[in-house]
Design a protein around this motif. Structure first.
Motif, PDB file in Angstrom:
ATOM      1  N   ASN A 107      -7.190  -8.130   3.575  1.00 56.88           N
ATOM      2  CA  ASN A 107      -7.797  -6.884   4.042  1.00 56.88           C
ATOM      3  C   ASN A 107      -8.018  -5.879   2.916  1.00 56.88           C
ATOM      4  N   ALA A 108      -8.089  -6.364   1.687  1.00 53.13           N
ATOM      5  CA  ALA A 108      -8.227  -5.477   0.532  1.00 53.13           C
ATOM      6  C   ALA A 108      -9.551  -4.734   0.493  1.00 53.13           C
ATOM      7  N   ASP A 109     -10.534  -5.198   1.257  1.00 56.49           N
ATOM      8  CA  ASP A 109     -11.850  -4.552   1.246  1.00 56.49           C
ATOM      9  C   ASP A 109     -12.021  -3.546   2.376  1.00 56.49           C
ATOM     10  N   GLN A 110     -10.953  -3.284   3.141  1.00 55.83           N
ATOM     11  CA  GLN A 110     -11.044  -2.362   4.274  1.00 55.83           C
ATOM     12  C   GLN A 110     -10.832  -0.922   3.807  1.00 55.83           C
ATOM     13  N   SER A 111     -11.425   0.022   4.525  1.00 57.76           N
ATOM     14  CA  SER A 111     -11.464   1.408   4.057  1.00 57.76           C
ATOM     15  C   SER A 111     -10.091   2.075   4.007  1.00 57.76           C
ATOM     16  N   VAL A 112      -9.244   1.850   5.008  1.00 55.89           N
ATOM     17  CA  VAL A 112      -7.923   2.492   5.012  1.00 55.89           C
ATOM     18  C   VAL A 112      -7.051   1.971   3.874  1.00 55.89           C
ATOM     19  N   PRO A 113      -6.892   0.658   3.701  1.00 54.57           N
ATOM     20  CA  PRO A 113      -6.148   0.184   2.534  1.00 54.57           C
ATOM     21  C   PRO A 113      -6.734   0.676   1.209  1.00 54.57           C
ATOM     22  N   LEU A 114      -8.036   0.731   1.088  1.00 53.89           N
ATOM     23  CA  LEU A 114      -8.659   1.213  -0.144  1.00 53.89           C
ATOM     24  C   LEU A 114      -8.338   2.681  -0.394  1.00 53.89           C
ATOM     25  N   PHE A 115      -8.255   3.460   0.682  1.00 52.46           N
ATOM     26  CA  PHE A 115      -7.855   4.864   0.526  1.00 52.46           C
ATOM     27  C   PHE A 115      -6.450   4.952  -0.051  1.00 52.46           C
ATOM     28  N   PHE A 116      -5.529   4.138   0.483  1.00 55.15           N
ATOM     29  CA  PHE A 116      -4.158   4.166  -0.016  1.00 55.15           C
ATOM     30  C   PHE A 116      -4.072   3.625  -1.444  1.00 55.15           C
ATOM     31  N   LEU A 117      -4.919   2.690  -1.782  1.00 51.68           N
ATOM     32  CA  LEU A 117      -4.987   2.229  -3.174  1.00 51.68           C
ATOM     33  C   LEU A 117      -5.361   3.393  -4.094  1.00 51.68           C
ATOM     34  N   ALA A 118      -6.336   4.187  -3.690  1.00 56.76           N
ATOM     35  CA  ALA A 118      -6.760   5.330  -4.495  1.00 56.76           C
ATOM     36  C   ALA A 118      -5.628   6.349  -4.649  1.00 56.76           C
ATOM     37  N   VAL A 119      -4.912   6.615  -3.546  1.00 52.88           N
ATOM     38  CA  VAL A 119      -3.782   7.548  -3.606  1.00 52.88           C
ATOM     39  C   VAL A 119      -2.723   7.019  -4.564  1.00 52.88           C
ATOM     40  N   TRP A 120      -2.418   5.739  -4.430  1.00 46.67           N
ATOM     41  CA  TRP A 120      -1.397   5.114  -5.279  1.00 46.67           C
ATOM     42  C   TRP A 120      -1.763   5.205  -6.760  1.00 46.67           C
ATOM     43  N   MET A 121      -2.982   4.824  -7.104  1.00 44.29           N
ATOM     44  CA  MET A 121      -3.389   4.806  -8.503  1.00 44.29           C
ATOM     45  C   MET A 121      -3.445   6.219  -9.071  1.00 44.29           C
ATOM     46  N   PHE A 122      -3.863   7.175  -8.257  1.00 44.01           N
ATOM     47  CA  PHE A 122      -3.865   8.576  -8.672  1.00 44.01           C
ATOM     48  C   PHE A 122      -2.444   9.041  -8.974  1.00 44.01           C
ATOM     49  N   HIS A 123      -1.519   8.726  -8.054  1.00 44.55           N
ATOM     50  CA  HIS A 123      -0.127   9.156  -8.207  1.00 44.55           C
ATOM     51  C   HIS A 123       0.507   8.547  -9.455  1.00 44.55           C
ATOM     52  N   TYR A 124       0.346   7.246  -9.634  1.00 44.62           N
ATOM     53  CA  TYR A 124       1.028   6.587 -10.745  1.00 44.62           C
ATOM     54  C   TYR A 124       0.307   6.728 -12.077  1.00 44.62           C
ATOM     55  N   THR A 125      -0.955   7.079 -12.062  1.00 47.40           N
ATOM     56  CA  THR A 125      -1.609   7.455 -13.319  1.00 47.40           C
ATOM     57  C   THR A 125      -0.984   8.738 -13.845  1.00 47.40           C
ATOM     58  N   ASN A 126      -0.696   9.656 -12.926  1.00 50.41           N
ATOM     59  CA  ASN A 126      -0.018  10.887 -13.344  1.00 50.41           C
ATOM     60  C   ASN A 126       1.391  10.593 -13.835  1.00 50.41           C
ATOM     61  N   ARG A 127       2.134   9.770 -13.082  1.00 47.44           N
ATOM     62  CA  ARG A 127       3.532   9.489 -13.439  1.00 47.44           C
ATOM     63  C   ARG A 127       3.666   8.665 -14.713  1.00 47.44           C
ATOM     64  N   GLU A 129      -1.023  -4.247  10.787  1.00 45.63           N
ATOM     65  CA  GLU A 129      -2.137  -4.412  11.714  1.00 45.63           C
ATOM     66  C   GLU A 129      -2.754  -3.080  12.140  1.00 45.63           C
ATOM     67  N   GLN A 130      -2.152  -1.968  11.745  1.00 48.96           N
ATOM     68  CA  GLN A 130      -2.616  -0.669  12.229  1.00 48.96           C
ATOM     69  C   GLN A 130      -3.701  -0.042  11.361  1.00 48.96           C
ATOM     70  N   TYR A 131      -4.005  -0.647  10.204  1.00 43.52           N
ATOM     71  CA  TYR A 131      -4.859   0.032   9.239  1.00 43.52           C
ATOM     72  C   TYR A 131      -6.354  -0.207   9.465  1.00 43.52           C
ATOM     73  N   THR A 132      -6.794   0.072  10.681  1.00 40.55           N
ATOM     74  CA  THR A 132      -8.222   0.084  10.987  1.00 40.55           C
ATOM     75  C   THR A 132      -8.752   1.495  10.703  1.00 40.55           C
ATOM     76  N   ASP A 133     -10.031   1.692  10.837  1.00 41.26           N
ATOM     77  CA  ASP A 133     -10.609   3.014  10.578  1.00 41.26           C
ATOM     78  C   ASP A 133     -10.018   4.078  11.496  1.00 41.26           C
ATOM     79  N   ALA A 134      -9.509   3.680  12.649  1.00 32.20           N
ATOM     80  CA  ALA A 134      -8.900   4.633  13.578  1.00 32.20           C
ATOM     81  C   ALA A 134      -7.644   5.280  12.998  1.00 32.20           C
ATOM     82  N   TRP A 135      -7.048   4.638  11.993  1.00 31.20           N
ATOM     83  CA  TRP A 135      -5.832   5.186  11.381  1.00 31.20           C
ATOM     84  C   TRP A 135      -6.088   6.549  10.738  1.00 31.20           C
ATOM     85  N   PHE A 136      -7.313   6.796  10.292  1.00 31.18           N
ATOM     86  CA  PHE A 136      -7.636   8.084   9.675  1.00 31.18           C
ATOM     87  C   PHE A 136      -7.481   9.253  10.658  1.00 31.18           C
ATOM     88  N   SER A 137      -7.588   8.990  11.944  1.00 30.68           N
ATOM     89  CA  SER A 137      -7.440  10.050  12.948  1.00 30.68           C
ATOM     90  C   SER A 137      -6.057  10.052  13.597  1.00 30.68           C
TER      91      SER A 137
END
Length: 266
Positions: free
Chosen positions: A76-96, A142-150
């Protein structure tokens, strides 16, 4: 052992991880990790010691490497919710791992105080943290569908994360600016910080880090994120208490009203 995801490797390592976090919590009560001049540094310190910048970068680097490798192995690496968390993770650890260490202002001639053992322990934590969260986000959750954003958990967690991350970065900036851009060897190594979160606590940078991982754990809603929150709190709360006592002992004019890490509480 299958109890959480049904995957033997993941579930077994998760138990190992929580046992490790409990060990860190208990051991931190008796002694803080040896990085930083107040925490095991100095000429008489045992073991291999690294400079602050080198130690931080080496310790945090797996955070930038393990997560994306495991992440893109998931179906599920190409799904929008996991990709959002990937961006958060990389942002956080680039700073750290890169930004914060490179911005450090190290006093010339200061003794290397970052224990190699702490770096290795950090690797173990980050390998587990990266694996737990990346694998759950792209394979087991299994919860990381687009509905997770809401979902309220996502929205509340995101707000808490942003507050914590902002507090951490701002507090680090205040600490960094206590020293000149090119500090002289005779400049005092430690000064009392003021402003921002330092109005209420001795270690707002630690409180911000705990808030960040609290927000992340709420936002992703999985036990892998709870593991790193436990590791972070188990390490930083005793460290903040030690720092609080150290400042009161070494500075007669240290603000009496400040708490150690949690405003008005601890």
């Amino acid at each position: 052992m299958q109890w959480y995801t049904g995957n033997t490797l993941y579930d077994t390592l998760l138990i190992v991880g929580f046992a490790y976090s409990l060990l860190v919590m208990v051991s931190s009560v008796f002694g803080t990790a040896a990085y930083g001049g107040r925490f095991g540094g100095g000429k008489r310190a045992k073991g291999i010691k690294l400079g602050s910048k080198t130690g931080w970068i080496l310790m945090e680097l797996p955070g930038l490497l393990v997560f994306p490798v495991v992440f893109f192995m998931g179906p599920n690496a190409d799904q929008s919710v996991p990709l959002f968390f990937l961006a958060v993770w990389m942002f956080h650890y680039t700073n750290r791992a890169l930004v914060a260490p490179m911005l450090m202002r190290v006093q010339p001639g200061s003794t290397a105080s970052f224990s190699l053992g702490v770096v290795i322990a950090g690797w173990a934590t980050l390998f587990l943290h990266g694996y737990f969260n990346a694998a759950y986000l792209t394979q087991f959750g299994e919860q990381y569908t687009d509905a997770w954003f809401s979902d309220p958990r996502f929205q509340i967690g995101l707000v808490v994360y942003v507050i914590g991350f902002s507090l951490n970065v701002h507090s680090d900036s205040i600490l960094r600016n206590l020293r000149a851009p090119n500090p002289s060897p005779d400049e005092p190594r430690y000064k009392i910080p003021y402003g921002g979160g330092f109005k209420w606590v001795t270690c707002p940078q630690y409180f911000g880090e705990i808030l960040s991982f609290t927000g992340f754990a709420i936002m992703v809603w999985n036990l892998g994120a709870v593991f790193v929150l436990a590791m972070t709190a188990g390490n930083l709360i005793p460290r903040a208490l030690f720092t609080h006592k150290w400042f009161h002992k070494n500075f007669d004019d240290y603000p009496k009203a400040r708490k150690a890490i949690i405003p008005g509480i601890l």
